[in-house]
Scaffold this motif. Structure first.
Motif, PDB file in Angstrom:
ATOM      1  N   SER A 268     -23.708 -32.985   8.645  1.00  0.00           N
ATOM      2  CA  SER A 268     -22.989 -34.076   7.925  1.00  0.00           C
ATOM      3  C   SER A 268     -23.447 -34.541   6.430  1.00  0.00           C
ATOM      4  O   SER A 268     -22.981 -36.123   6.473  1.00  0.00           O
ATOM      5  N   ALA A 269     -24.871 -33.824   5.864  1.00  0.00           N
ATOM      6  CA  ALA A 269     -24.626 -34.481   5.003  1.00  0.00           C
ATOM      7  C   ALA A 269     -25.958 -36.055   4.934  1.00  0.00           C
ATOM      8  O   ALA A 269     -25.968 -36.339   4.659  1.00  0.00           O
ATOM      9  N   VAL A 270     -26.029 -35.447   6.762  1.00  0.00           N
ATOM     10  CA  VAL A 270     -27.432 -37.450   7.304  1.00  0.00           C
ATOM     11  C   VAL A 270     -28.584 -36.182   7.555  1.00  0.00           C
ATOM     12  O   VAL A 270     -28.586 -35.439   7.957  1.00  0.00           O
ATOM     13  N   PRO A 271     -29.543 -37.270   6.756  1.00  0.00           N
ATOM     14  CA  PRO A 271     -30.893 -36.739   7.270  1.00  0.00           C
ATOM     15  C   PRO A 271     -31.208 -36.632   8.759  1.00  0.00           C
ATOM     16  O   PRO A 271     -30.682 -37.459   9.243  1.00  0.00           O
ATOM     17  N   LEU A 272     -32.061 -35.361   9.279  1.00  0.00           N
ATOM     18  CA  LEU A 272     -32.632 -35.680  10.310  1.00  0.00           C
ATOM     19  C   LEU A 272     -33.254 -35.763  11.074  1.00  0.00           C
ATOM     20  O   LEU A 272     -34.763 -35.807   9.678  1.00  0.00           O
ATOM     21  N   ILE A 273     -33.428 -36.659  12.165  1.00  0.00           N
ATOM     22  CA  ILE A 273     -34.778 -36.964  12.788  1.00  0.00           C
ATOM     23  C   ILE A 273     -34.837 -37.060  13.747  1.00  0.00           C
ATOM     24  O   ILE A 273     -34.114 -36.426  14.991  1.00  0.00           O
ATOM     25  N   ALA A 274     -36.442 -36.016  13.939  1.00  0.00           N
ATOM     26  CA  ALA A 274     -36.613 -34.907  14.664  1.00  0.00           C
ATOM     27  C   ALA A 274     -36.295 -35.504  16.152  1.00  0.00           C
ATOM     28  O   ALA A 274     -36.446 -36.976  17.059  1.00  0.00           O
ATOM     29  N   LYS A 275     -35.840 -34.602  16.975  1.00  0.00           N
ATOM     30  CA  LYS A 275     -35.145 -34.943  18.186  1.00  0.00           C
ATOM     31  C   LYS A 275     -34.644 -36.103  18.784  1.00  0.00           C
ATOM     32  O   LYS A 275     -34.057 -36.354  19.360  1.00  0.00           O
ATOM     33  N   ALA A 276     -33.822 -36.661  17.590  1.00  0.00           N
ATOM     34  CA  ALA A 276     -32.744 -37.845  17.906  1.00  0.00           C
ATOM     35  C   ALA A 276     -31.730 -37.055  17.168  1.00  0.00           C
ATOM     36  O   ALA A 276     -30.822 -37.902  16.814  1.00  0.00           O
ATOM     37  N   SER A 277     -31.868 -35.951  16.707  1.00  0.00           N
ATOM     38  CA  SER A 277     -30.254 -35.225  16.341  1.00  0.00           C
ATOM     39  C   SER A 277     -30.446 -33.506  16.896  1.00  0.00           C
ATOM     40  O   SER A 277     -31.459 -33.366  17.374  1.00  0.00           O
ATOM     41  N   VAL A 278     -29.098 -33.108  17.139  1.00  0.00           N
ATOM     42  CA  VAL A 278     -28.596 -32.084  17.746  1.00  0.00           C
ATOM     43  C   VAL A 278     -27.092 -31.379  17.061  1.00  0.00           C
ATOM     44  O   VAL A 278     -26.893 -31.673  15.940  1.00  0.00           O
ATOM     45  N   ALA A 279     -27.708 -30.280  17.044  1.00  0.00           N
ATOM     46  CA  ALA A 279     -26.342 -29.338  16.542  1.00  0.00           C
ATOM     47  C   ALA A 279     -25.840 -29.282  17.645  1.00  0.00           C
ATOM     48  O   ALA A 279     -25.966 -28.900  18.675  1.00  0.00           O
ATOM     49  N   SER A 280     -24.346 -28.951  17.064  1.00  0.00           N
ATOM     50  CA  SER A 280     -23.251 -28.939  18.528  1.00  0.00           C
ATOM     51  C   SER A 280     -21.971 -28.312  18.108  1.00  0.00           C
ATOM     52  O   SER A 280     -21.710 -28.063  17.339  1.00  0.00           O
ATOM     53  N   ASP A 281     -21.357 -27.691  19.196  1.00  0.00           N
ATOM     54  CA  ASP A 281     -19.429 -27.585  19.001  1.00  0.00           C
ATOM     55  C   ASP A 281     -19.194 -28.391  18.300  1.00  0.00           C
ATOM     56  O   ASP A 281     -18.471 -29.493  19.735  1.00  0.00           O
ATOM     57  N   LYS A 282     -18.541 -28.414  17.509  1.00  0.00           N
ATOM     58  CA  LYS A 282     -17.334 -29.785  16.912  1.00  0.00           C
ATOM     59  C   LYS A 282     -15.807 -29.767  17.572  1.00  0.00           C
ATOM     60  O   LYS A 282     -15.874 -30.949  17.648  1.00  0.00           O
ATOM     61  N   THR A 283     -15.918 -28.351  17.712  1.00  0.00           N
ATOM     62  CA  THR A 283     -14.486 -28.741  18.658  1.00  0.00           C
ATOM     63  C   THR A 283     -14.808 -29.370  19.965  1.00  0.00           C
ATOM     64  O   THR A 283     -13.680 -29.702  20.970  1.00  0.00           O
ATOM     65  N   LEU A 284     -16.441 -29.502  20.434  1.00  0.00           N
ATOM     66  CA  LEU A 284     -15.828 -30.366  22.125  1.00  0.00           C
ATOM     67  C   LEU A 284     -16.982 -32.191  21.645  1.00  0.00           C
ATOM     68  O   LEU A 284     -16.337 -32.591  21.797  1.00  0.00           O
ATOM     69  N   ILE A 285     -17.344 -31.678  21.130  1.00  0.00           N
ATOM     70  CA  ILE A 285     -18.604 -32.941  21.093  1.00  0.00           C
ATOM     71  C   ILE A 285     -18.960 -32.730  19.259  1.00  0.00           C
ATOM     72  O   ILE A 285     -19.022 -32.253  18.600  1.00  0.00           O
ATOM     73  N   PRO A 286     -18.107 -33.497  18.102  1.00  0.00           N
ATOM     74  CA  PRO A 286     -17.534 -33.813  17.001  1.00  0.00           C
ATOM     75  C   PRO A 286     -18.899 -34.446  16.812  1.00  0.00           C
ATOM     76  O   PRO A 286     -19.520 -35.261  16.943  1.00  0.00           O
ATOM     77  N   PRO A 287     -19.193 -34.593  15.236  1.00  0.00           N
ATOM     78  CA  PRO A 287     -20.322 -35.531  14.616  1.00  0.00           C
ATOM     79  C   PRO A 287     -20.155 -36.622  14.897  1.00  0.00           C
ATOM     80  O   PRO A 287     -19.394 -37.213  14.618  1.00  0.00           O
ATOM     81  N   GLY A 288     -21.628 -37.408  15.254  1.00  0.00           N
ATOM     82  CA  GLY A 288     -21.414 -38.733  15.392  1.00  0.00           C
ATOM     83  C   GLY A 288     -21.022 -39.109  16.651  1.00  0.00           C
ATOM     84  O   GLY A 288     -21.816 -40.517  16.988  1.00  0.00           O
ATOM     85  N   THR A 289     -21.170 -38.465  17.460  1.00  0.00           N
ATOM     86  CA  THR A 289     -21.052 -38.430  18.318  1.00  0.00           C
ATOM     87  C   THR A 289     -22.286 -39.105  18.716  1.00  0.00           C
ATOM     88  O   THR A 289     -23.096 -38.140  19.007  1.00  0.00           O
ATOM     89  N   THR A 290     -22.452 -39.894  19.649  1.00  0.00           N
ATOM     90  CA  THR A 290     -24.004 -40.067  20.691  1.00  0.00           C
ATOM     91  C   THR A 290     -23.628 -39.749  22.236  1.00  0.00           C
ATOM     92  O   THR A 290     -23.098 -39.631  22.704  1.00  0.00           O
ATOM     93  N   LEU A 291     -24.831 -39.357  22.377  1.00  0.00           N
ATOM     94  CA  LEU A 291     -25.476 -38.245  23.947  1.00  0.00           C
ATOM     95  C   LEU A 291     -26.604 -39.359  24.671  1.00  0.00           C
ATOM     96  O   LEU A 291     -27.353 -39.897  24.061  1.00  0.00           O
ATOM     97  N   LEU A 292     -26.713 -39.228  25.529  1.00  0.00           N
ATOM     98  CA  LEU A 292     -27.570 -39.718  26.550  1.00  0.00           C
ATOM     99  C   LEU A 292     -27.830 -38.072  27.272  1.00  0.00           C
ATOM    100  O   LEU A 292     -27.276 -37.913  28.573  1.00  0.00           O
ATOM    101  N   ALA A 293     -29.298 -37.730  27.003  1.00  0.00           N
ATOM    102  CA  ALA A 293     -29.649 -36.437  28.025  1.00  0.00           C
ATOM    103  C   ALA A 293     -30.987 -36.376  28.240  1.00  0.00           C
ATOM    104  O   ALA A 293     -31.555 -36.967  28.127  1.00  0.00           O
ATOM    105  N   GLU A 294     -31.174 -35.460  29.413  1.00  0.00           N
ATOM    106  CA  GLU A 294     -31.973 -35.477  30.039  1.00  0.00           C
ATOM    107  C   GLU A 294     -32.719 -33.855  29.658  1.00  0.00           C
ATOM    108  O   GLU A 294     -32.132 -32.808  29.542  1.00  0.00           O
ATOM    109  N   VAL A 295     -33.477 -34.046  28.483  1.00  0.00           N
ATOM    110  CA  VAL A 295     -34.249 -33.359  28.141  1.00  0.00           C
ATOM    111  C   VAL A 295     -35.668 -32.606  29.175  1.00  0.00           C
ATOM    112  O   VAL A 295     -36.434 -33.571  29.431  1.00  0.00           O
ATOM    113  N   PRO A 296     -35.494 -30.955  29.871  1.00  0.00           N
ATOM    114  CA  PRO A 296     -36.713 -30.326  30.362  1.00  0.00           C
ATOM    115  C   PRO A 296     -37.677 -31.031  28.829  1.00  0.00           C
ATOM    116  O   PRO A 296     -37.728 -30.391  27.980  1.00  0.00           O
ATOM    117  N   VAL A 297     -38.704 -31.207  29.153  1.00  0.00           N
ATOM    118  CA  VAL A 297     -40.471 -31.307  28.944  1.00  0.00           C
ATOM    119  C   VAL A 297     -40.991 -29.801  29.181  1.00  0.00           C
ATOM    120  O   VAL A 297     -41.322 -29.291  30.405  1.00  0.00           O
TER     121      VAL A 297
END
Length: 365
Positions: A268-297
Motif C-alpha cells: 500500500s506504499a505505507v511505512p510499516l510499524i512492527a506488529k501493527a501491520s500485516v500482509a493479507s489476501d486482499k480478496t478477503l481482507i482489503p488494504p486498510g482493514t482494521t483487525l483485532l487479533a489474539e496472537v499466540p505468544v
C-alpha cells in the motif's frame, strides 16, 4: 517493502505445509466459538476479555497511513477514528458496540476460528561494493528482459548475468535468498556509511518452489519442525555447494534497486510499524482493514507459551503465499525480528472491526 516485492514471504515456506488433524492445539488453536459458517461472521461481541497491548503502535500506523496515503486514510478515516476513541476509552471489548464498531469473526483455516499467522521482517545484510574475501555472492539489479523471462536461479548462480548488473557482494548465499523471500533488505557496507535500502525491483518470471517443502520431501527436516530457523540451521551444517544445490530447486529469483535509507513500505506504499501491520489476501481482507487479533505468544525458542496477546493491526501488504485466512505479521528490522518472524506458524482468532450505521439511521437495529 515494495508494492509487489513481497510475493515471497516467510509464510510461503509454510502455506502448503499445514496438516489437518482432529482438533490440534499445539500451535495455539482454540475451539471456544464453535463451527463458523462464513468467511466473516458478524458476532454480537468479541469472545475475549483481552485489551490490545499495542495501542500506541496502532495509532502510529494510522498516522503513517494519514501522512503517506491520503486516499487510503480517507477511505477508512471514520473507522480509524472510531477505533481510536474506543482505545482511548479503555479498549474494553464488551464496549465495541458503544463506539458503533461491529465485529466480524474470521472463520479460520478450519472453520473453528483458527486463523494462521506467519511472520516476515526486513533483513540487514553485510555486503561490499566489490568482490573481496568472504564477500563473493552477487546481489543483482533488474536486467532488461530479452524474451518472455530471464535466466533461472541456477543459471544466474552459474554466471548467466553480466557483472554489470551486480549491486553488491554479500558474504552469504542464504542471506541473499532471504532477501528474495522478504523482498527487500537494508545493506551494511561496513564502511560507517548509512544503511542502504535495497528495494524490490522485479523477478525473473520463473515459478516459485518452497525449499522448506524440498527439505521435508528429502527427509532432511521433519514437517512438524519446519521453520525459517530450521532452514538456517540446515544451511549452517552443510557445505556452500549443498546450500546452492538446495536453493537452485527454487527457479524464481528477485532483483533489487538501491535507495537511500528509507522506511520499509508494504504494497500500500505505507511505512510499516512492527506488529501493527500485516500482509493479507486482499480478496478477503482489503488494504486498510482494521483487525483485532489474539496472537499466540512464543518464547525465545519459538515455543507457544499458552498465552495470547490481543493486538490491533492493519492490512497493508500482500504476498503470493498469503491466501484466505492467513496473515503474515511484519516484525521489524534485523536479526532479532527475523528470529521471531521465523518462529511463527501458529494460530489465533481474528475479528474485523467495521464502523456501522448509527442505530438511529438503521431501522434494523
Amino acid at each position: 517493502m515494495s508494492k509487489t516485492g513481497r510475493y515471497l514471504l516467510c509464510g510461503v515456506l509454510f502455506s502448503l505445509l499445514v496438516g489437518c488433524e482432529s482438533r490440534p492445539t499445539d500451535k495455539g488453536q482454540q475451539y471456544k466459538d464453535g463451527h463458523l459458517t462464513q468467511n466473516l461472521q458478524e458476532v454480537a461481541s468479541v469472545n475475549s476479555p483481552g485489551v490490545p497491548v499495542n495501542g500506541p503502535d496502532f495509532l502510529k500506523q494510522v498516522e503513517a497511513i494519514r501522512t503517506t496515503s491520503p486516499r487510503l486514510y480517507n477511505q477508512y478515516s471514520e473507522n480509524f477514528r472510531a477505533v481510536e476513541n474506543w482505545l482511548r476509552s479503555g479498549a474494553d471489548t464488551a464496549q465495541l458496540r458503544q463506539f458503533n464498531l461491529h465485529s466480524y469473526q474470521m472463520e479460520g483455516k478450519d472453520n473453528y476460528g483458527n486463523v494462521q499467522f506467519t511472520g516476515y521482517y526486513t533483513p540487514v545484510v553485510q555486503a561490499r561494493h566489490t568482490r573481496q574475501g568472504e564477500f563473493q555472492y552477487p546481489i543483482y539489479r533488474m536486467p532488461p528482459k530479452k524474451g518472455s523471462r530471464l535466466p533461472s536461479r541456477a543459471q544466474i548462480y552459474n554466471g548467466a548475468l553480466s557483472d554489470n548488473y551486480v549491486l553488491a557482494y554479500s558474504n552469504s548465499l542464504m542471506d541473499n535468498f532471504l532477501m528474495d523471500v522478504q523482498g527487500s533488505a537494508y545493506i551494511d557496507f561496513g564502511d560507517g556509511s548509512e544503511l542502504n535500502f535495497f528495494a524490490y525491483a522485479g523477478k525473473n518470471g520463473h515459478g516459485y518452489t518452497s525449499i522448506g517443502r524440498v527439505l521435508i520431501d528429502r527427509g532432511e527436516v521433519e514437517k512438524k519442525d519446519m521453520s525459517m530457523l530450521a532452514i538456517r540451521q540446515w544451511a549452517d551444517n552443510h557445505s556452500p555447494q549443498e546450500v546452492q544445490e538446495l536453493l537452485e530447486q527454487n527457479a524464481s529469483f528477485v532483483f533489487f534497486t538501491p535507495k537511500q535509507f528509507a522506511p520499509v513500505k508494504g504494497a500500500s506504499a505505507v511505512p510499516l510499524i512492527a506488529k501493527a501491520s500485516v500482509a493479507s489476501d486482499k480478496t478477503l481482507i482489503p488494504p486498510g482493514t482494521t483487525l483485532l487479533a489474539e496472537v499466540p505468544v512464543l518464547d525465545n525458542q519459538g515455543n507457544f507459551t499458552g498465552r495470547y496477546d490481543m493486538r490491533l493491526m492493519i492490512a497493508l501488504d500482500v504476498g503470493g503465499a498469503i491466501k484466505g485466512h492467513h496473515f503474515d505479521i511484519y516484525h521489524g528490522i534485523g536479526h532479532d525480528a527475523g528470529l521471531m518472524a521465523g518462529f511463527y506458524n501458529h494460530y489465533g482468532r481474528v475479528w474485523v472491526l467495521k464502523k456501522g450505521i448509527p442505530p438511529i439511521l438503521n431501522p434494523a437495529l
